[in-house]
Design an enzyme around this catalytic site. Structure first.
Site, PDB file in Angstrom:
ATOM      1  CG  ASP A 101      -1.962  -1.112   1.170  1.00  0.00           C
ATOM      2  OD1 ASP A 101      -1.965  -1.889   0.193  1.00  0.00           O
ATOM      3  OD2 ASP A 101      -2.746  -1.232   2.140  1.00  0.00           O
ATOM      4  CD  GLU A 104      -7.095  -0.032   3.030  1.00  0.00           C
ATOM      5  OE1 GLU A 104      -5.980   0.143   3.554  1.00  0.00           O
ATOM      6  OE2 GLU A 104      -8.182   0.085   3.642  1.00  0.00           O
ATOM      7  CE  LYS A 147      -3.477  -4.269   1.375  1.00  0.00           C
ATOM      8  NZ  LYS A 147      -4.217  -3.539   2.385  1.00  0.00           N
ATOM      9  CE  LYS A 198      -8.144  -0.660   7.205  1.00  0.00           C
ATOM     10  NZ  LYS A 198      -8.108   0.525   6.319  1.00  0.00           N
ATOM     11  CB  VAL A 213       2.439   2.639   4.853  1.00  0.00           C
ATOM     12  CG1 VAL A 213       3.833   3.212   4.767  1.00  0.00           C
ATOM     13  CG2 VAL A 213       1.681   2.895   3.557  1.00  0.00           C
ATOM     14  CB  THR A 214       0.320   2.216   8.703  1.00  0.00           C
ATOM     15  OG1 THR A 214      -0.826   1.499   9.166  1.00  0.00           O
ATOM     16  CG2 THR A 214      -0.116   3.428   7.914  1.00  0.00           C
ATOM     17  CB  CYS A 245      -2.086  -2.526   5.460  1.00  0.00           C
ATOM     18  SG  CYS A 245      -3.741  -1.806   5.306  1.00  0.00           S
ATOM     19  CD  GLN A 299       4.064 -14.482  22.815  1.00  0.00           C
ATOM     20  OE1 GLN A 299       3.711 -15.614  23.141  1.00  0.00           O
ATOM     21  NE2 GLN A 299       3.205 -13.546  22.455  1.00  0.00           N
TER      22      GLN A 299
HETATM   23  N1  TIU Z   1      -2.563   0.453   4.283  1.00  0.00           N
HETATM   24  C1  TIU Z   1      -3.031   0.728   5.496  1.00  0.00           C
HETATM   25  O1  TIU Z   1      -2.351   0.526   6.503  1.00  0.00           O
HETATM   26  N2  TIU Z   1      -4.297   1.290   5.562  1.00  0.00           N
HETATM   27  C2  TIU Z   1      -4.729   2.055   6.589  1.00  0.00           C
HETATM   28  O2  TIU Z   1      -5.888   2.445   6.622  1.00  0.00           O
HETATM   29  N3  TIU Z   1      -3.812   2.386   7.547  1.00  0.00           N
HETATM   30  C3  TIU Z   1      -3.968   3.214   8.597  1.00  0.00           C
HETATM   31  O3  TIU Z   1      -3.057   3.295   9.416  1.00  0.00           O
HETATM   32  N4  TIU Z   1      -5.086   3.922   8.719  1.00  0.00           N
END
Ligand code: TIU
Length: 234
Positions: free
Chosen positions: A32, A80, A137, A140, A165-166, A170, A210
């Site tokens: 993403d 996304e 996709k 997430k 990210v993030t 995701c 862990q």
């Molecule tokens: N790609 C992804 O992480 N989508 C999000 O909506 N991330 C947020 O941190 N909001």
């Protein structure tokens, strides 16, 4: 890279212990890295987020992507987003956050998180080659409602280097999904970003805790060094 090099196991210095991978069975999965999340003036910034926290990942990703491509190994990208008619957008996702403008509404770079809109596309610095699959996709996680698992199986992939990210949303969701499907995931810390420094730290800790409950954490220079352990002969 010739067959003898790609089929021998390499090691990357990582937490919680060295990550072993066979290059021929390994793919780079970039999550993403879309304009709406990363660019000033995009949806992410419109929501009040500090995009510089994500933009610091661009250069490390660019270098890692170049090394991965030079090694001749598969690269996959995700985005996304949703269909223009919103038929794959759960009403709960649309409503979540109660912000004035949500998914599908007009945003600073076209309709927010809608496929085909400028903001939905990948940033130019990391733009996919025509040979690199792009997974669109709706969720997430990159495995939910996509053909990612089928493509990875067809490629014979067992190891994933996951960036993007993030970190806590995701990337974490995708690493957890991959782990449950039997993939060994390595996350280079400098190639993943969160708008929130505390979530960056916690998101990485959760992966490697862990004994590597979901995977391994390292950095891009170590991954690149490992790729270069196998000298190119082609
Ligand atoms: N790609 C992804 O992480 N989508 C999000 O909506 N991330 C947020 O941190 N909001």
């Amino acid at each position: 890279m010739n067959v003898s090099n790609v089929s021998r196991s390499l090691s990357i210095d990582a937490d919680p212990y060295p990550y072993e991978f066979v290059p021929a069975q390994s793919a780079l999965l970039i999550i993403d890295m879309q304009r709406d999340f990363l660019e000033p003036g995009g949806f992410g910034e419109m929501l009040g987020n500090d995009v510089s926290q994500l933009r610091r990942t661009i250069d490390p990703n660019r270098k890692l992507l170049a090394a991965w491509r030079a090694a001749g190994l598969p690269v996959l990208h995700t985005r996304e987003g949703h269909r223009p008619d919103l038929s794959d957008l759960p009403p709960a996702k649309k409503a979540r956050g109660r912000s004035q403008r949500t998914i599908g509404d007009p945003g600073p770079m076209g309709r927010i998180l809608i496929r085909g809109e400028p903001g939905h596309d990948i940033i130019p610095e990391l733009y996919p080659l025509p040979t690199e699959p792009v997974i669109d996709k709706p969720g997430k996680g990159a495995f939910f409602a996509t053909d990612l698992h089928a493509i990875l199986q067809n490629y014979g992939i067992r190891n994933l280097v996951v960036t993007g990210v993030t970190t806590e949303v995701c990337v974490n969701t995708t690493v957890r999904e991959a782990n449950d499907r039997g993939y060994d995931c390595l996350v280079p810390a400098d190639c993943v970003g969160s708008y929130f420094p505390e979530f960056q730290e916690a998101g990485l800790k959760m992966i490697k805790a862990q004994g590597g409950i979901f995977g391994w954490v390292s950095d891009s220079s170590r991954v690149i060094a490992a790729l270069q352990q196998a000298p190119l002969t082609a």
